[in-house]
Design an enzyme around this catalytic site. Structure first.
Site, PDB file in Angstrom:
ATOM      1  N   ASP A   1      37.820 -11.951   4.089  1.00  0.00           N
ATOM      2  CA  ASP A   1      37.091 -11.950   5.363  1.00  0.00           C
ATOM      3  C   ASP A   1      37.819 -12.635   6.520  1.00  0.00           C
ATOM      4  O   ASP A   1      37.215 -13.398   7.281  1.00  0.00           O
ATOM      5  CB  ASP A   1      35.697 -12.584   5.169  1.00  0.00           C
TER       6      ASP A   1
ATOM      7  N   LYS B   1      32.274  -5.023   1.939  1.00  0.00           N
ATOM      8  CA  LYS B   1      31.062  -5.404   1.201  1.00  0.00           C
ATOM      9  C   LYS B   1      29.923  -5.621   2.175  1.00  0.00           C
ATOM     10  O   LYS B   1      30.139  -5.998   3.318  1.00  0.00           O
ATOM     11  CB  LYS B   1      31.324  -6.670   0.385  1.00  0.00           C
TER      12      LYS B   1
ATOM     13  N   CYS C   1      32.014 -16.931   1.097  1.00  0.00           N
ATOM     14  CA  CYS C   1      32.649 -15.783   0.445  1.00  0.00           C
ATOM     15  C   CYS C   1      33.836 -16.165  -0.437  1.00  0.00           C
ATOM     16  O   CYS C   1      34.070 -15.520  -1.456  1.00  0.00           O
ATOM     17  CB  CYS C   1      33.006 -14.738   1.488  1.00  0.00           C
TER      18      CYS C   1
HETATM   19  C1  VGL Z   1      30.340 -15.180   5.130  1.00  0.00           C
HETATM   20  C2  VGL Z   1      28.442 -16.106   6.001  1.00  0.00           C
HETATM   21  C3  VGL Z   1      27.887 -14.872   6.174  1.00  0.00           C
HETATM   22  C4  VGL Z   1      31.727 -15.384   4.588  1.00  0.00           C
HETATM   23  C5  VGL Z   1      29.801 -13.923   5.279  1.00  0.00           C
HETATM   24  O1  VGL Z   1      32.569 -14.468   4.709  1.00  0.00           O
HETATM   25  O2  VGL Z   1      31.996 -16.479   4.032  1.00  0.00           O
HETATM   26  N1  VGL Z   1      29.654 -16.268   5.482  1.00  0.00           N
HETATM   27  N2  VGL Z   1      28.566 -13.785   5.813  1.00  0.00           N
END
Ligand code: VGL
Ligand code: ZN
Length: 207
Positions: free
Chosen positions: A20, A105, A153
């Site tokens: 991410d 995802k 994540c």
């Molecule tokens: C994430 C919060 C909400 C992440 C994803 O990638 O860690 N954190 N969605």
């Protein structure tokens, strides 16, 4: 110039998973900007180069949400709107060296944080992403994980990787926490270490 000499031992049975590294997390102007999120990118890029030089696989994940999902505070969840599919915020950061497959995802509104699985926020049913199949097809036995965010994540992906039978390392200098509560990042690292995940580059706590 900064040099990064961290070598977690890449080989053909290893995959570097970059989690991410998207504008909404890594850019200071992003909707869910993680403090120092862009500062890890040079280290990540040197890891991508080192991984490829040793024949390791490099794969990327993207948090990829529909415009409306119970993941978002305005729809009943806890997060500001972020990483809405096909928007600037969901794009991988432009400074990131991207050379490998990308797994998305959350695509159907699922809530899972792991790169390996998604969770239906209504039925709580878990379903896999393509990541495990991709790694098995490439005969990967070990994963090295970095990216954002430590306490969500990265943590969830690393814990799933161990459960799925991969030897798992996390690059301590290549991750940053959201820290909704102070100390969340540190607690996530401790939890990962307890689960058998090797934390690479973590200075020993003073005795
Ligand atoms: C994430 C919060 C909400 C992440 C994803 O990638 O860690 N954190 N969605
Ligand atoms: Zn999200």
């Amino acid at each position: 110039m900064t040099t990064h000499l961290l070598d977690p031992g890449y080989d053909r049975a290893t995959a570097l998973l970059l989690i991410d590294v998207q504008n909404d997390f890594a850019d200071p102007g992003g909707a869910l900007a993680v403090t120092g999120g862009d500062a890890i990118i040079p280290l990540l890029n040197s890891q991508v180069a080192a991984a490829h030089a040793s024949g390791a696989l490099v794969a990327y994940t993207q948090d990829w949400h529909p415009a409306s999902t119970p993941h978002f505070a305005r729809d009943g969840g806890i997060w500001p709107v972020h990483c809405v599919m096909a928007t600037w915020g969901a794009e991988l950061h432009p400074n990131l060296l991207v050379d490998g497959p990308t797994i998305r995802k959350g695509t159907a509104g699922e809530d899972g944080y792991s790169g390996f699985s998604m969770r239906d926020p209504v039925t709580a049913r878990e379903s896999p992403t393509e990541l495990d199949g991709l790694l098995r097809a490439a005969r990967i036995e070990r994963v090295v994980i970095a990216g954002l965010a430590t306490d969500y994540c990265v943590r969830a992906t690393a814990l799933d990787a161990v459960r799925l039978g991969y030897r798992t390392s996390v690059l301590a200098d290549g991750i940053r926490p959201v820290d909704l509560a102070p100390g969340d990042g540190e607690r996530a690292l401790a939890e990962m270490a307890t689960a058998g995940i090797e934390v690479v580059g973590q200075p020993e706590a003073p005795q």
